[in-house]
Enzyme design. Structure first.
Site, short mmCIF file in Angstrom:
data_model
loop_
_atom_site.label_atom_id
_atom_site.label_comp_id
_atom_site.label_asym_id
_atom_site.label_seq_id
_atom_site.Cartn_x
_atom_site.Cartn_y
_atom_site.Cartn_z
N GLY A 94 -6.20 9.96 9.99
CA GLY A 94 -5.76 10.51 8.70
C GLY A 94 -6.19 9.64 7.54
O GLY A 94 -6.68 10.12 6.52
N TRP A 95 -6.00 8.32 7.69
CA TRP A 95 -6.46 7.38 6.65
C TRP A 95 -7.96 7.56 6.39
O TRP A 95 -8.41 7.58 5.25
CB TRP A 95 -6.21 5.94 7.07
CG TRP A 95 -4.81 5.42 7.13
CD1 TRP A 95 -4.22 4.77 8.18
CD2 TRP A 95 -3.81 5.43 6.08
NE1 TRP A 95 -2.92 4.40 7.87
CE2 TRP A 95 -2.66 4.79 6.58
CE3 TRP A 95 -3.80 5.93 4.78
CZ2 TRP A 95 -1.50 4.62 5.84
CZ3 TRP A 95 -2.64 5.77 4.02
CH2 TRP A 95 -1.51 5.14 4.54
N HIS A 126 -10.06 -6.43 8.43
CA HIS A 126 -8.89 -5.74 7.89
C HIS A 126 -7.95 -6.71 7.16
O HIS A 126 -7.44 -6.38 6.09
CB HIS A 126 -8.12 -5.02 9.01
CG HIS A 126 -7.06 -4.11 8.49
ND1 HIS A 126 -7.35 -3.02 7.71
CD2 HIS A 126 -5.71 -4.14 8.61
CE1 HIS A 126 -6.23 -2.41 7.37
NE2 HIS A 126 -5.22 -3.07 7.90
N LYS A 127 -7.75 -7.85 7.73
CA LYS A 127 -7.02 -8.94 7.09
C LYS A 127 -7.64 -10.24 7.57
O LYS A 127 -8.29 -10.28 8.61
CB LYS A 127 -5.53 -8.93 7.47
CG LYS A 127 -4.76 -7.69 7.10
CD LYS A 127 -3.29 -7.79 7.54
CE LYS A 127 -2.55 -6.49 7.29
NZ LYS A 127 -1.12 -6.57 7.73
N ASP A 133 -4.95 -3.98 2.75
CA ASP A 133 -3.84 -3.08 2.39
C ASP A 133 -3.43 -3.24 0.93
O ASP A 133 -3.01 -2.28 0.28
CB ASP A 133 -2.62 -3.35 3.27
CG ASP A 133 -2.82 -2.90 4.71
OD1 ASP A 133 -3.75 -2.13 4.97
OD2 ASP A 133 -2.02 -3.33 5.57
N TYR A 147 0.81 -1.21 0.00
CA TYR A 147 0.00 0.00 0.00
C TYR A 147 0.84 1.27 0.00
O TYR A 147 0.42 2.31 -0.50
CB TYR A 147 -0.95 0.01 1.19
CG TYR A 147 -0.30 0.16 2.55
CD1 TYR A 147 -0.21 1.40 3.17
CD2 TYR A 147 0.20 -0.94 3.23
CE1 TYR A 147 0.38 1.54 4.42
CE2 TYR A 147 0.78 -0.82 4.47
CZ TYR A 147 0.87 0.43 5.07
OH TYR A 147 1.45 0.56 6.31
N TYR A 200 -6.63 -10.98 11.01
CA TYR A 200 -7.17 -10.10 12.04
C TYR A 200 -8.68 -10.31 12.10
O TYR A 200 -9.47 -9.52 11.58
CB TYR A 200 -6.82 -8.65 11.74
CG TYR A 200 -5.34 -8.35 11.81
CD1 TYR A 200 -4.52 -9.01 12.72
CD2 TYR A 200 -4.74 -7.43 10.96
CE1 TYR A 200 -3.16 -8.76 12.80
CE2 TYR A 200 -3.38 -7.16 11.03
CZ TYR A 200 -2.59 -7.83 11.94
OH TYR A 200 -1.24 -7.58 12.00
N ASP A 250 -7.80 2.24 9.02
CA ASP A 250 -6.87 2.14 7.89
C ASP A 250 -7.53 1.49 6.67
O ASP A 250 -7.29 1.88 5.52
CB ASP A 250 -5.65 1.28 8.25
CG ASP A 250 -5.07 1.55 9.62
OD1 ASP A 250 -5.85 1.87 10.55
OD2 ASP A 250 -3.86 1.39 9.79
N ARG A 272 -2.62 8.80 12.64
CA ARG A 272 -2.62 8.33 11.25
C ARG A 272 -3.88 7.54 10.91
O ARG A 272 -4.35 7.59 9.77
CB ARG A 272 -1.36 7.51 10.93
CG ARG A 272 -1.26 7.22 9.44
CD ARG A 272 0.15 6.97 8.98
NE ARG A 272 0.72 5.73 9.42
CZ ARG A 272 1.95 5.61 9.94
NH1 ARG A 272 2.71 6.67 10.12
NH2 ARG A 272 2.42 4.44 10.30
#
Length: 415
Positions: free
Chosen positions: A258-259, A170-171, A126, A76, A174, A181, A255
């Site tokens: 931010g994402w 997310h993955k 990602d 990413y 996970y 994110d 962050r």
């Protein structure tokens, strides 16, 4: 011969020597200035967007090795910096930026359309972000291998594990977790692909699904008191980092927010004007903006690693989150999503980056300092999402998660 007559030639000689020395000094200074200009790798006459992009290209001549890698990787971070390269190219028309972008795809996509180092079985959100490179290149090049790679990435969305209410894990490893994110990693790609290749009911279903991901994050991760969103949410409540009542992680990471902000403004580029979820996302963006401004450091204009705890020992003003917020605000203002007042806030934040986080080497190379290298949840070794965890993760200069958004912010502010 009088004394005056004898003195005139002497004075003339002194004047001639003085003028000659002055001219030589002037020429020497000019030569030195020219030599310094010629030895600069990056000219300081360019705008900050180009200066940082050229600095990244100097640090990482091969785009496939961005992020300090020894070997090429599909990741990413590459996609983030290459989005910036694309926009610098479109702004300047300079071929070198397009070539840098293209070289990544050329290296990472085989003749048959396979993506080197990518594993669909990982179901890692990602990995979708660099698909934006291919979405840009395919219409220009019509290379079938890029289309095949895009189809593979799009197929991941169909097989991505989900929470019980439809949120992307997310993955795969996970389990039952949504992270802020992931909204940036998946949704702009998902929306752009849909705009490019889908229509009718298929497109509507996809756009509805994209908006639904934002709805779920707002439902599960939003802190009603501050308006900030927690980094992660675990539906199962099994993780050690999770709040057993709410399922959220304990802190607001700069962050991660931010994402999320970038995800909102970038998805809106592709969501149809008449889609009923569009106004909803704009309202989420307004809420996000109010919450982020409330925790902006008044003196520097920057934002802390742990957003709401700037007065706590160990916390620091962090570059990637600050750059992402500036980009989000500047773009949202230019698109008319939020009040013009946020332009001043964006400019204050940007100036704070220049004053506190940017350094320039003698050869013109630009550095972005104080970037959190990485932060996550769980995994091995276990990341417990505590305040101490976030502020003690590695800090480094020129991490692409900071340089990419800095370039994008610079472009939005025309700096």
């Amino acid at each position: 011969m009088t004394y005056l007559n004898r003195l005139i030639p002497v004075l003339f000689g002194i004047f001639f020597i003085s003028v000659s020395v002055s001219c030589k000094n002037s020429e020497t200074e000019k030569d030195q200035a020219m030599a310094e200009t010629e030895t600069k790798v990056v000219s300081d006459s360019l705008k900050w967007s180009e200066r940082m992009m050229l600095s990244e290209m100097e640090r990482f001549p091969e785009a496939s090795k961005l992020d300090f890698r020894d070997k090429p990787k599909w990741s990413y971070t590459n996609g983030l910096v290459l989005k910036a390269a694309k926009e610098v190219y479109e702004k300047t028309g300079k071929q070198q930026y397009y070539d840098y972008l293209y070289a990544y795809a050329d290296t990472m996509i085989t003749d048959q359309g396979a993506i080197r180092t990518y594993k669909l079985s990982d179901q890692n959100l990602d990995m979708l972000n660099s698909g934006n490179v291919l979405l840009y290149l395919y219409p220009k090049t019509k290379e079938e291998r890029f289309l095949e790679a895009l189809k593979t990435l799009r197929s991941q969305i169909d097989t991505q594990p989900r929470t019980s209410d439809g949120g992307f894990w997310h993955k795969k490893r996970y389990t039952h977790q949504m992270w802020l994110d992931g909204l940036y990693m998946a949704e702009p790609f998902y929306a752009h692909y849909t705009q490019m290749f889908s229509d009718g009911e298929t497109a509507k279903k996809a756009y509805d699904d994209i908006v639904h991901q934002f709805d779920l994050i707002q439902e599960h991760s939003l802190d009603q008191e501050t308006g900030l969103l927690y980094h992660g949410w675990d539906e199962s409540r099994e993780q050690k980092w999770t709040n057993k009542e709410t399922g959220t992680s304990p802190h607001f990471w700069s962050r991660a927010m931010g994402w999320y902000g970038m995800a909102l403004v970038d998805v809106l580029d592709y969501l149809p004007e008449d889609h009923p979820g569009r106004e909803k996302l704009i309202n989420y963006l307004k809420q996000f903006s109010e919450a982020v401004v409330a925790v902006q450091d008044e003196k520097s204009g920057l934002w802390y690693q742990v957003l709401d705890q700037g007065d706590r020992e160990g916390n620091y003003l962090e570059a990637s989150g600050s750059s992402m917020f500036v980009y989000t605000f500047a773009k949202a203002v230019s698109k008319g999503y939020i009040s013009q007042d946020y332009q001043t806030i964006a400019e204050k934040g940007y100036q704070g980056i220049l004053d506190n986080l940017i350094s320039v080497e003698e050869n013109g190379i630009v550095n972005l300092n104080e970037v959190c290298a990485v932060a996550g949840l769980g995994g091995e070794p276990y990341r417990d999402a505590s305040f101490e965890y976030y502020v003690n993760e590695e800090i480094r200069s020129n991490d692409p998660k900071g340089t990419g958004p800095f370039i994008l912010a610079s472009l939005q502010l025309d700096r």
